[in-house]
Write a protein that holds these residues in place. Sequence first.
Motif, mmCIF file in Angstrom:
data_model
loop_
_atom_site.group_PDB
_atom_site.id
_atom_site.type_symbol
_atom_site.label_atom_id
_atom_site.label_comp_id
_atom_site.label_asym_id
_atom_site.label_seq_id
_atom_site.Cartn_x
_atom_site.Cartn_y
_atom_site.Cartn_z
ATOM 1 N N VAL A 88 3.889 0.668 2.332
ATOM 2 C CA VAL A 88 3.608 -0.238 3.440
ATOM 3 C C VAL A 88 3.414 -1.651 2.908
ATOM 4 O O VAL A 88 2.601 -1.872 1.999
ATOM 5 C CB VAL A 88 2.334 0.211 4.198
ATOM 6 N N HIS A 89 4.169 -2.600 3.475
ATOM 7 C CA HIS A 89 4.011 -4.028 3.156
ATOM 8 C C HIS A 89 3.245 -4.654 4.320
ATOM 9 O O HIS A 89 3.693 -4.557 5.463
ATOM 10 C CB HIS A 89 5.369 -4.717 3.041
ATOM 11 N N TYR A 122 0.847 -1.192 0.000
ATOM 12 C CA TYR A 122 0.000 0.000 0.000
ATOM 13 C C TYR A 122 0.883 1.243 0.000
ATOM 14 O O TYR A 122 1.981 1.225 0.536
ATOM 15 C CB TYR A 122 -0.899 0.012 1.248
ATOM 16 N N THR A 123 0.390 2.309 -0.591
ATOM 17 C CA THR A 123 1.144 3.553 -0.600
ATOM 18 C C THR A 123 0.318 4.662 0.038
ATOM 19 O O THR A 123 -0.920 4.626 0.031
ATOM 20 C CB THR A 123 1.523 3.971 -2.029
ATOM 21 N N HIS A 153 -5.223 1.495 8.304
ATOM 22 C CA HIS A 153 -5.092 0.314 9.164
ATOM 23 C C HIS A 153 -6.342 -0.562 9.072
ATOM 24 O O HIS A 153 -6.240 -1.781 8.979
ATOM 25 C CB HIS A 153 -4.828 0.729 10.612
ATOM 26 N N ALA A 154 -7.516 0.039 9.094
ATOM 27 C CA ALA A 154 -8.754 -0.731 8.974
ATOM 28 C C ALA A 154 -8.835 -1.418 7.618
ATOM 29 O O ALA A 154 -9.210 -2.597 7.528
ATOM 30 C CB ALA A 154 -9.962 0.177 9.184
ATOM 31 N N HIS A 155 -8.463 -0.714 6.573
ATOM 32 C CA HIS A 155 -8.483 -1.280 5.220
ATOM 33 C C HIS A 155 -7.533 -2.473 5.121
ATOM 34 O O HIS A 155 -7.900 -3.526 4.582
ATOM 35 C CB HIS A 155 -8.107 -0.192 4.208
ATOM 36 N N CYS A 156 -6.321 -2.332 5.641
ATOM 37 C CA CYS A 156 -5.331 -3.418 5.607
ATOM 38 C C CYS A 156 -5.813 -4.618 6.416
ATOM 39 O O CYS A 156 -5.623 -5.762 6.008
ATOM 40 C CB CYS A 156 -3.981 -2.931 6.132
ATOM 41 N N ALA A 157 -6.420 -4.365 7.565
ATOM 42 C CA ALA A 157 -6.933 -5.453 8.399
ATOM 43 C C ALA A 157 -8.035 -6.222 7.670
ATOM 44 O O ALA A 157 -8.077 -7.453 7.713
ATOM 45 C CB ALA A 157 -7.453 -4.908 9.725
#
Length: 114
Positions: free
Chosen positions: A60-61, A46-47, A97-101
């Motif tokens: 972000v990895h 993600y960027t 953070h919510a999207h990545c989770a």
Amino acid sequence: MRADDETWCLPGGYTEPNESPRETAVRETREETGLTVEPVDLVGIYTRASGEYGPHGLVVHVYLCAVNGGDLEVSHEGQDVRYWSIDEVPVWHNHHHAHCARDARELWGEMANR
């Protein structure tokens, strides 16, 4: 819960010199939660554009990890550490953070159905 703004986030941080993103995920999780993990799969890269949350851009990895040791412990960076259902987190550090989770939960579900 982060100590700086009292919001909830995924463990993470900056990569040290000569450290891979996978190694960063393992180290940061251990430092911030007390848990020893093994990355299972890459959820995504993600960027964040410069100017969005400060002057610097960010790459972000995010890894889906299996816990293989340790005990949940709060670090100096936090006020609390715990497991949450994603939709029950009272306030996320930011929408990333919510999207990545959610993406990690989706990958975990796909892996379980293989």
